[in-house]
Structure formats: C-alpha cells, structure tokens
Design a protein around this motif. Structure first.
Motif, PDB file in Angstrom:
ATOM      1  N   SER A 166       0.838  -1.210   0.000  1.00  0.00           N
ATOM      2  CA  SER A 166       0.000   0.000   0.000  1.00  0.00           C
ATOM      3  C   SER A 166       0.867   1.251   0.000  1.00  0.00           C
ATOM      4  O   SER A 166       0.543   2.242  -0.687  1.00  0.00           O
ATOM      5  CB  SER A 166      -0.913  -0.003   1.233  1.00  0.00           C
ATOM      6  N   LEU A 167       1.956   1.228   0.762  1.00  0.00           N
ATOM      7  CA  LEU A 167       2.871   2.373   0.797  1.00  0.00           C
ATOM      8  C   LEU A 167       3.522   2.598  -0.568  1.00  0.00           C
ATOM      9  O   LEU A 167       3.623   3.741  -1.048  1.00  0.00           O
ATOM     10  CB  LEU A 167       3.955   2.147   1.849  1.00  0.00           C
ATOM     11  N   ALA A 170       1.070   4.137  -2.964  1.00  0.00           N
ATOM     12  CA  ALA A 170       0.858   5.557  -2.673  1.00  0.00           C
ATOM     13  C   ALA A 170       2.043   6.381  -3.159  1.00  0.00           C
ATOM     14  O   ALA A 170       1.866   7.480  -3.708  1.00  0.00           O
ATOM     15  CB  ALA A 170       0.652   5.756  -1.170  1.00  0.00           C
ATOM     16  N   ALA A 171       3.248   5.862  -2.961  1.00  0.00           N
ATOM     17  CA  ALA A 171       4.452   6.579  -3.404  1.00  0.00           C
ATOM     18  C   ALA A 171       4.491   6.711  -4.924  1.00  0.00           C
ATOM     19  O   ALA A 171       5.037   7.686  -5.464  1.00  0.00           O
ATOM     20  CB  ALA A 171       5.695   5.857  -2.902  1.00  0.00           C
ATOM     21  N   GLN A 172       3.884   5.769  -5.611  1.00  0.00           N
ATOM     22  CA  GLN A 172       3.854   5.789  -7.075  1.00  0.00           C
ATOM     23  C   GLN A 172       2.643   6.546  -7.615  1.00  0.00           C
ATOM     24  O   GLN A 172       2.466   6.648  -8.826  1.00  0.00           O
ATOM     25  CB  GLN A 172       3.837   4.349  -7.607  1.00  0.00           C
ATOM     26  N   ALA A 190       4.149   7.116   3.213  1.00  0.00           N
ATOM     27  CA  ALA A 190       4.872   6.906   1.947  1.00  0.00           C
ATOM     28  C   ALA A 190       5.767   8.101   1.644  1.00  0.00           C
ATOM     29  O   ALA A 190       6.926   7.952   1.206  1.00  0.00           O
ATOM     30  CB  ALA A 190       3.874   6.676   0.819  1.00  0.00           C
ATOM     31  N   ALA A 191       5.251   9.306   1.889  1.00  0.00           N
ATOM     32  CA  ALA A 191       6.045  10.518   1.660  1.00  0.00           C
ATOM     33  C   ALA A 191       7.241  10.559   2.601  1.00  0.00           C
ATOM     34  O   ALA A 191       8.330  11.017   2.219  1.00  0.00           O
ATOM     35  CB  ALA A 191       5.168  11.754   1.860  1.00  0.00           C
ATOM     36  N   GLU A 192       7.064  10.080   3.834  1.00  0.00           N
ATOM     37  CA  GLU A 192       8.171  10.052   4.793  1.00  0.00           C
ATOM     38  C   GLU A 192       9.262   9.081   4.344  1.00  0.00           C
ATOM     39  O   GLU A 192      10.450   9.356   4.508  1.00  0.00           O
ATOM     40  CB  GLU A 192       7.637   9.636   6.175  1.00  0.00           C
ATOM     41  N   VAL A 193       8.858   7.950   3.764  1.00  0.00           N
ATOM     42  CA  VAL A 193       9.844   6.992   3.248  1.00  0.00           C
ATOM     43  C   VAL A 193      10.675   7.644   2.143  1.00  0.00           C
ATOM     44  O   VAL A 193      11.913   7.555   2.137  1.00  0.00           O
ATOM     45  CB  VAL A 193       9.146   5.719   2.720  1.00  0.00           C
ATOM     46  N   ILE A 194       9.997   8.311   1.219  1.00  0.00           N
ATOM     47  CA  ILE A 194      10.695   8.958   0.113  1.00  0.00           C
ATOM     48  C   ILE A 194      11.594  10.088   0.624  1.00  0.00           C
ATOM     49  O   ILE A 194      12.696  10.334   0.104  1.00  0.00           O
ATOM     50  CB  ILE A 194       9.693   9.495  -0.932  1.00  0.00           C
TER      51      ILE A 194
END
Length: 537
Positions: A166-167, A170-172, A190-194
């Motif tokens: 899911s993350l 969302a990132a894509q 997801a934004a935090e991961v990126i």
C-alpha cells in the motif's frame, strides 16, 4: 468468631470471609450481614435464634450503636458516630495509599493489551483497551501485583506485506491494492519513506526499505498517540524476534518430540482439543510456514521464562477462539493453563446527534483514537471507555462527553474534587486549617448525609479489591460517581464553612476533615483510572 465461642458454639463453622454489606435502604442501618442464615444449621440453632444471640453481643461491642435482627435472620448494624468517623482518620493517615491492598502481593503479572497491528492508527477497539488496560494495570498494582504492561508488536506476517504494498502504491501515485490499506496516513508515511530514502522506489530492495521505514514510522506514531492518551508500556515485544531468534522453531520442535503435535494432510496440528479447545489447531501449515498460533506458543513460553506467573491477554471482540487455544497451548507445553487469562473487549461505536459517526479524517472508514480525543479530550475519552464493563458493546455519545457540565460523568466526578479543593482554600482564608487530627472530634459527624459520605469512603478498599479480582476497573468509575453524588447531598444539608459573623466551631473542623478525606479518595480513584484530579474548574 469470638461471639460464638463465648456462647459455647462451634466457631469452625464461620466462613473465612464474613459478608458485611451496606443495605440498599439506609433505614435498615449502616451495614448488614447474613451470617446467621449461613451457619445456623451447622451451629444447631434456628437462624433467627442465632441472629438474636449475635445481635445482642454485637450491640455490646465498642463502636456499635445498635444491632437489630430483621426477617428470617439478617442482622442490621448501626455504628456509633465516633467509630464511623474513624474512617476519616484512616483515609487522611494513609493518604495516597488509602484503598490499596495486598491481594496480589508476590504475583508477577504480564498484562498484554492494545497490541494493534502497525498498519494504521489505533481504532476505537484499541482505544478502549488502551484505557481499560492501563486502568487495570493500576488496579492490579494497587493490590500489590508486580505488573508489566506489554505491547505485542505484530511486525511479521501477511498484514505487513499488504501494508508495504500500500505504501509503495501511494508513493507511485497509484490507488491502494485491493487487499491493502487506504487513508491519508498511508500517503503521509509513503512521503516520509521517500523523504528519508529519495531513491526508495528504484532500489533493488525497495520493498525492504518501505518495510523498515514505513513500519517504524507507523509504530512510532502509535506509541506517540498512546503516550498522549496517558498509556505507556514497559515492554514493546516484537513478534519478528521470535522467528529470527529461533524461538518459534524451538517450541514447535519440542511439541513434535513430546507428541503435542501430529502430522496430517501435510500440516502439523496441535492436539488442542484434548486440552479444552473446541478443535485442533494448525501450527505448521502444509507449505511449511508457521501459523499465527506458532508464534503465540513461543511468546507464551517467553513470558513464562521471564518469570511471569500470570499472563493476561486483552483481546478484541473477534478473538473469542483465542481463550481455548491459548490455554490449550499452555497445557500442551506442560504448563498450567491457569497461568493464562484472556479478557475479551466488545465493540465501540461513536454517536453524534443521535446518528452513528463512521468516517475518519485520516484513516478513511476507521474511527481512530485521534478522532475521539479531538472530539472530547483525553480524560473524557479515557473515562468513557473505562466506566462500562468491557464485556458489553459501548456507544459513546460525543454530544454528552464533550459537555462541560454535570451531565458528563467525568466532569461530574472531577468537579467534585475541584469543589472540595475550593472548600479547603475558602476555609484557610478564614483561618480554618486542619493541622492535627487529634484536635478534631469526628464523633460530631452525626448527620445522615455525613454518614452517607463516611460509609461510601469506607467502601473504597473493597471496590478496589473487587475491581482487581474481577478485572473490572469500571467499578472504580461507578464508585466515584456514587461518592460525588453523596457529596452533592452533603453540601446541600451540611454547611462546612461558617457564614457571616458565625465563628468556626468543632463541627466545622470535623466537616473540613471529612471533605479532606473525600478529596483524597476521589484523587486516589481518578489516579487509578489515569485521569487528572483538578484543583480548579
């Protein structure tokens, strides 16, 4: 019992605990007991005859004003005012320890609660256990138990895989997978991961990056929400550690060798039906992967290895099957199933304007702890969750719990404490200060409403003990409301602070002491529930 012995009767028939209760009708006395009805046959007397003998002896006892027989053999007792007033002395002398007991002294208790999957914010079911579990831990500690609050961090299994997918979606900029998780929080994580790993989507170990950062971020948010809610844990136990350390494999191997498991259709099954479960359970699936119960078995053994003699699991409404399987798992490993205790909490619904509230700002269709706290505040949210038995479905009316008046139960109790603090301040302004209890004539507390407050204060140790024994902290909340109600009637009928030119007298000092004791008990009770006892409102 001395009274029986003095009359040449067999004292061995007296039960270890003699039940003495407050009658529902105050006209029947301060306390009542059915002891004569319990033991008359074994003593060889008619219940009424034995009750007459006991009542006559009790009436001569210091501190008892009267003892009367009612019905077939009940004994109604009224205490002398000075004896009843000693409750004030007991409370003020014990202070914050008043109400505590030693029922669980020497017991080492592991209390596991919430343990929500780290795939989203804490929902209302988890919020209920956060409040009830924290309060239960405090109740058990108040009875001498050595309590460890534990959160089982489910960082292994299919739900984590769905969370990671899911993350990544969302990132894509893609919609969540059909079996995945949705909501604004997924996009935020997801934004935090990126942000931390700008190339996460193109790295060969992309899924592992999203797993490491995403799960970690979600769990940190869960811990922060719990802390802000007043619930902290002593241990955060990672499920994944049981697999990585080999604990699961070791537990399964031992069960195979002992005959606790059998092979059928390519899977290994626990003989749980032989130990009270409704059916046998798959421990190792036909594909060789461990089922969830494999981790449960290893986890229980780990708790026992850490020295816990009571393991309490607080689980959600859809986990009834776990009661039998966890006890069976303990028995199959050669342990005592009585060391396992499973509490099941029922569903929670939010209502506003008479209609269900179903939508969350950040988590889509799942209402979260954050939503509830934003609507009513931490203390009201905790109290609303605690004050009803966890065994029953709970509807929380946001309109009621957001009120700042006595219709709101938590406001009603907190206001009682604040009012008692105000009485203390006003008395001090008049030079009326409680400095030495030996100078206070507590025998002056003879008004019926004073007696109601005194008897209610005297009930607090029993309420705490019962709440611990039955694992029901809601009893403390209901008790506090009863005490607040008794105080309200006391204020209406008994003036504590002199008015006008009236000089303070001994009765004012005695009532001030009573108010001090009530203030202490409310503070102790709210403390057990993890709720602030305000001095001003």
């Amino acid at each position: 019992m001395t009274i029986l012995g003095e009359r040449g009767l067999d004292t061995s028939v007296v039960p270890a605990v003699v039940t003495v209760e407050r009658p529902r009708n105050p006209e029947h006395g301060d306390y009542a007991t059915n002891l004569a009805l319990q033991v008359a046959k074994r003593v060889g007397l008619a219940p009424r005859e034995l009750a007459d003998a006991l009542a006559a002896a009790l009436a001569e006892t210091t501190g008892v004003a009267s003892a009367e027989v009612a019905g077939p053999g009940f004994i109604n007792l009224r205490l002398a005012a000075d004896a009843q007033g000693q409750i004030v002395r007991e409370v003020l002398t014990a202070g914050s320890a008043y109400g505590n007991g030693a029922m669980l002294a020497g017991r080492k208790i592991n209390l596991e609660f919430v343990s929500a999957n780290p795939t989203g914010p804490i929902h209302l079911g988890g919020t209920r256990w956060a409040a009830v579990g924290d309060a239960l831990g405090r109740v058990l500690s108040a009875q001498g138990g050595e309590v460890t609050r534990e959160y089982y961090f489910n960082d292994a299994g299919a739900q984590i895989d769905r969370f990671v997918r899911s993350l990544i979606a969302a990132a894509q900029g893609e919609p969540a997978p059909e079996d995945g998780y949705a909501g604004a929080y997924i996009s935020d994580i997801a934004a935090e991961v990126i942000k931390q790993e700008p190339g996460a989507l193109t790295e060969p170990d992309s899924a592992e990056i999203f797993r490491r950062i995403g799960v970690g971020s979600m769990f940190e948010q869960i811990k922060k929400d719990l802390h802000d809610f007043g619930t902290d844990f002593d241990v955060y136990f990672h499920e994944d550690s049981l697999h990585k350390s080999g604990a699961v494999e070791k537990a399964v191997t031992a069960l195979k060798e002992s005959g606790g498991l059998y092979l059928e259709d390519g899977a290994w099954w626990l003989r749980s039906s032989e130990y009270g479960d409704d059916k046998d359970r798959v421990v190792i699936k036909s594909d060789g992967q461990p089922a969830y119960i494999a981790g449960d078995i290893a986890y229980f053994q780990d708790k026992r290895a850490r020295g816990f003699d009571l393991c309490i699991y607080m689980l959600g409404a859809d986990h009834h099957g776990y009661i039998g399987r966890l006890k069976a798992a303990a028995a199959a490993t050669g342990d005592d199933p009585a060391t396992v205790e499973v509490l099941i909490g029922q569903m929670v619904n939010l209502v506003s304007g008479g209609k269900p509230v179903r939508m969350s700002k950040r988590a889509g269709t799942v209402i979260t702890m954050e939503d509830l706290v934003e609507a009513v505040g931490v203390d009201a949210a905790r109290y609303a969750m605690i004050r009803s038995s966890a065994n029953s479905t709970l509807d929380i009316d946001l309109d009621l719990w957001s009120k700042k008046d006595s219709d709101n139960p938590v406001y009603y109790v907190k206001y009682a404490h604040a009012r008692l603090c105000n009485i203390k301040r006003n008395a001090a302004d008049l030079g009326l200060v409680l400095s030495d209890l030996d100078d206070v004539d507590l025998g002056l507390l003879t008004h019926d409403r004073e007696g109601d407050v005194l008897r209610t204060l005297g009930e607090f140790p029993r309420v705490l003990a019962t709440a611990a024994e039955l694992r029901e902290p809601h009893r403390v909340a209901r008790y506090l409301e009863e005490l607040a109600g008794a105080l309200h009637k006391f204020y209406e009928n008994c003036r504590v602070i002199p008015q006008g030119d009236e000089e303070p007298g001994p009765v004012n000092l005695a009532r001030l002491a009573l108010c001090g004791a009530a203030r202490q008990v409310i503070a102790n009770g709210l403390g057990v529930l993890g709720i602030e006892a305000p001095e001003r409102m």
